[in-house]
Design an enzyme around this catalytic site. Structure first.
Site, PDB file in Angstrom:
ATOM      1  N   ASN A  92       0.825  -1.207   0.000  1.00 43.46           N
ATOM      2  CA  ASN A  92       0.000   0.000   0.000  1.00 43.46           C
ATOM      3  C   ASN A  92       0.860   1.259   0.000  1.00 43.46           C
ATOM      4  OD1 ASN A  92      -2.081  -1.810   0.223  1.00 43.46           O
ATOM      5  ND2 ASN A  92      -2.310  -1.560   2.448  1.00 43.46           N
ATOM      6  N   HIS A 109       5.888  -0.614  -2.682  1.00 50.86           N
ATOM      7  CA  HIS A 109       5.347   0.072  -3.860  1.00 50.86           C
ATOM      8  C   HIS A 109       5.396   1.578  -3.713  1.00 50.86           C
ATOM      9  CE1 HIS A 109       2.845  -3.684  -5.163  1.00 50.86           C
ATOM     10  NE2 HIS A 109       4.134  -3.812  -5.411  1.00 50.86           N
ATOM     11  N   CYS A 120      16.966  14.145 -10.453  1.00 54.34           N
ATOM     12  CA  CYS A 120      18.003  13.831  -9.441  1.00 54.34           C
ATOM     13  C   CYS A 120      17.541  12.755  -8.466  1.00 54.34           C
ATOM     14  CB  CYS A 120      18.386  15.110  -8.682  1.00 54.34           C
ATOM     15  SG  CYS A 120      17.127  15.664  -7.531  1.00 54.34           S
ATOM     16  N   CYS A 136      11.714  20.438  -9.170  1.00 59.59           N
ATOM     17  CA  CYS A 136      12.552  20.020  -8.054  1.00 59.59           C
ATOM     18  C   CYS A 136      13.346  21.205  -7.501  1.00 59.59           C
ATOM     19  CB  CYS A 136      13.529  18.941  -8.541  1.00 59.59           C
ATOM     20  SG  CYS A 136      14.688  18.421  -7.267  1.00 59.59           S
ATOM     21  N   GLY A 176      -5.070  -8.981   3.343  1.00 62.11           N
ATOM     22  CA  GLY A 176      -5.761  -8.019   2.476  1.00 62.11           C
ATOM     23  C   GLY A 176      -5.150  -7.841   1.106  1.00 62.11           C
ATOM     24  N   GLU A 205     -11.672 -12.850   1.395  1.00 58.69           N
ATOM     25  CA  GLU A 205     -12.030 -14.100   0.689  1.00 58.69           C
ATOM     26  C   GLU A 205     -10.744 -14.743   0.174  1.00 58.69           C
ATOM     27  OE1 GLU A 205     -14.383 -11.944  -1.981  1.00 58.69           O
ATOM     28  OE2 GLU A 205     -12.661 -11.227  -3.114  1.00 58.69           O
TER      29      GLU A 205
HETATM   30  N1  APR Z   1     -10.705  -6.988   4.917  1.00 54.48           N
HETATM   31  C1  APR Z   1      -9.815  -7.892   4.425  1.00 54.48           C
HETATM   32  N2  APR Z   1      -9.579  -8.085   3.103  1.00 54.48           N
HETATM   33  C2  APR Z   1     -10.284  -7.306   2.247  1.00 54.48           C
HETATM   34  C3  APR Z   1     -11.218  -6.335   2.677  1.00 54.48           C
HETATM   35  C4  APR Z   1     -11.416  -6.195   4.080  1.00 54.48           C
HETATM   36  N3  APR Z   1     -12.285  -5.304   4.589  1.00 54.48           N
HETATM   37  N4  APR Z   1     -11.756  -5.744   1.570  1.00 54.48           N
HETATM   38  C5  APR Z   1     -11.166  -6.308   0.496  1.00 54.48           C
HETATM   39  N5  APR Z   1     -10.286  -7.265   0.895  1.00 54.48           N
HETATM   40  C6  APR Z   1      -9.439  -8.125   0.064  1.00 54.48           C
HETATM   41  C7  APR Z   1     -10.060  -8.532  -1.244  1.00 54.48           C
HETATM   42  O1  APR Z   1     -10.775  -9.743  -1.072  1.00 54.48           O
HETATM   43  C8  APR Z   1      -8.823  -8.736  -2.130  1.00 54.48           C
HETATM   44  O2  APR Z   1      -8.338 -10.068  -2.015  1.00 54.48           O
HETATM   45  O3  APR Z   1      -8.302  -7.360  -0.253  1.00 54.48           O
HETATM   46  C9  APR Z   1      -7.774  -7.787  -1.518  1.00 54.48           C
HETATM   47  C10 APR Z   1      -7.541  -6.558  -2.377  1.00 54.48           C
HETATM   48  O4  APR Z   1      -6.951  -7.000  -3.568  1.00 54.48           O
HETATM   49  P1  APR Z   1      -6.476  -5.907  -4.636  1.00 54.48           P
HETATM   50  O5  APR Z   1      -7.558  -4.902  -4.837  1.00 54.48           O
HETATM   51  O6  APR Z   1      -5.937  -6.674  -5.806  1.00 54.48           O
HETATM   52  O7  APR Z   1      -5.278  -5.122  -3.909  1.00 54.48           O
HETATM   53  P2  APR Z   1      -3.779  -5.618  -3.723  1.00 54.48           P
HETATM   54  O8  APR Z   1      -3.699  -7.114  -3.617  1.00 54.48           O
HETATM   55  O9  APR Z   1      -3.196  -4.826  -2.609  1.00 54.48           O
HETATM   56  O10 APR Z   1      -3.083  -5.155  -5.111  1.00 54.48           O
HETATM   57  C11 APR Z   1      -1.682  -5.347  -5.203  1.00 54.48           C
HETATM   58  O11 APR Z   1      -1.709  -4.164  -7.311  1.00 54.48           O
HETATM   59  O12 APR Z   1      -2.448  -2.406  -8.591  1.00 54.48           O
HETATM   60  C12 APR Z   1      -1.399  -2.874  -7.847  1.00 54.48           C
HETATM   61  O13 APR Z   1       0.209  -1.536  -6.817  1.00 54.48           O
HETATM   62  C13 APR Z   1      -1.109  -1.959  -6.696  1.00 54.48           C
HETATM   63  O14 APR Z   1      -0.296  -2.530  -4.500  1.00 54.48           O
HETATM   64  C14 APR Z   1      -1.291  -2.845  -5.470  1.00 54.48           C
HETATM   65  C15 APR Z   1      -1.094  -4.232  -6.034  1.00 54.48           C
END
Ligand code: APR
Length: 235
Positions: A92, A109, A120, A136, A176, A205
């Protein structure tokens, strides 16, 4: 003596969902509203920098009001109270882990509240809107400033430090994240190859890689993460 001495925790957008920050791939996620090629690639920035600035300015404004939820606070508590080492590796770009008190933290990230000079490479904290007019202040070429976030096709930060931590950990917890984006999606496999660590997925999930985890707990992060930390600290 606590059972686990070296804990690595990977977090994704799901841990910040209940703080009001959008995820990417859920039904109304960011990538269902924006074409990531246009706003999250170096090519997209080169083609239309003003549009990319608008995208990140909107997300940066959301950040100003966002507050950590019980899941972020539980991870900060674990770092404070657990006798072993706890490292949070987050995908995140929000600052909710810091706001909750986590210190041993890697933003692989990048960070939305920082900008980087394209010339720079100097990085500084930046909490207001960014536009093409900003240059900059550090370098003679007055380079163009960009969000200090990793775009698709770019290398995530601190990968060697992360790899070392994954190889040494005895507990890997993924929270998450959908397990769609590498290298983060491959961390659990890497830990499994070490043969020693216990691996756990805490998510709303099952993720893409859910079968790779020894243990899975499903539910909202603000509920399942504090409960899991309670278990770890009580062990
Ligand atoms: N509690 C727990 N898990 C949750 C919740 C919640 N309240 N709400 C959503 N989720 C879960 C979803 O089920 C999903 O599996 O969080 C996950 C979010 O997945 P993504 O939207 O794909 O996010 P992420 O896995 O962080 O993406 C990875 O992709 O676009 C790039 O750089 C961006 O860092 C990001 C990377």
């Amino acid at each position: 003596m606590a059972r686990h001495q070296r804990i690595v925790i990977l977090t994704g957008a799901g841990i910040s969902a209940e703080s009001g920050l959008g995820t990417f791939r859920d039904k109304d996620g960011l990538w269902t509203k924006y074409d990531l090629e246009e706003v999250a690639t170096p090519q997209g920035f080169a083609r239309n920098p003003a549009f990319v600035h608008e995208f990140y300015n909107a997300r940066r404004r959301n950040l100003l009001e966002a507050r950590p939820n019980p899941a972020h606070h539980a991870l900060a508590r674990l770092e404070r109270e657990h006798p072993g080492r706890v490292l949070v590796v987050t995908q995140n770009v929000d600052d909710l882990h810091e706001k909750a008190g986590s210190r041993n933290l890697i933003h692989m990230h990048g960070e939305l509240a920082k900008v980087r000079c394209a010339a720079c490479e100097s990085v500084r904290v930046w909490r207001e809107d960014l536009s093409l007019e900003h240059v900059c202040a550090e370098c003679s070429t007055k380079g163009r400033l960009r969000p200090h976030v990793v775009w698709f096709g770019e290398m995530p930060f601190a990968m060697s430090k992360i790899e070392l931590a994954l190889a040494a950990c005895d507990l890997f917890v993924s929270i998450g994240t959908s397990g769609n984006v590498y290298p983060a999606a491959g961390f659990v496999q890497q830990v499994r190859e070490g043969g020693r660590a216990h691996t756990v997925e805490l998510n709303l999930e099952p993720s893409e890689g859910h079968t790779l985890f020894h243990e899975q707990v499903y539910g909202p992060a603000s509920e399942v993460v504090p409960a899991y930390v309670e278990r770890l600290l009580g062990a």
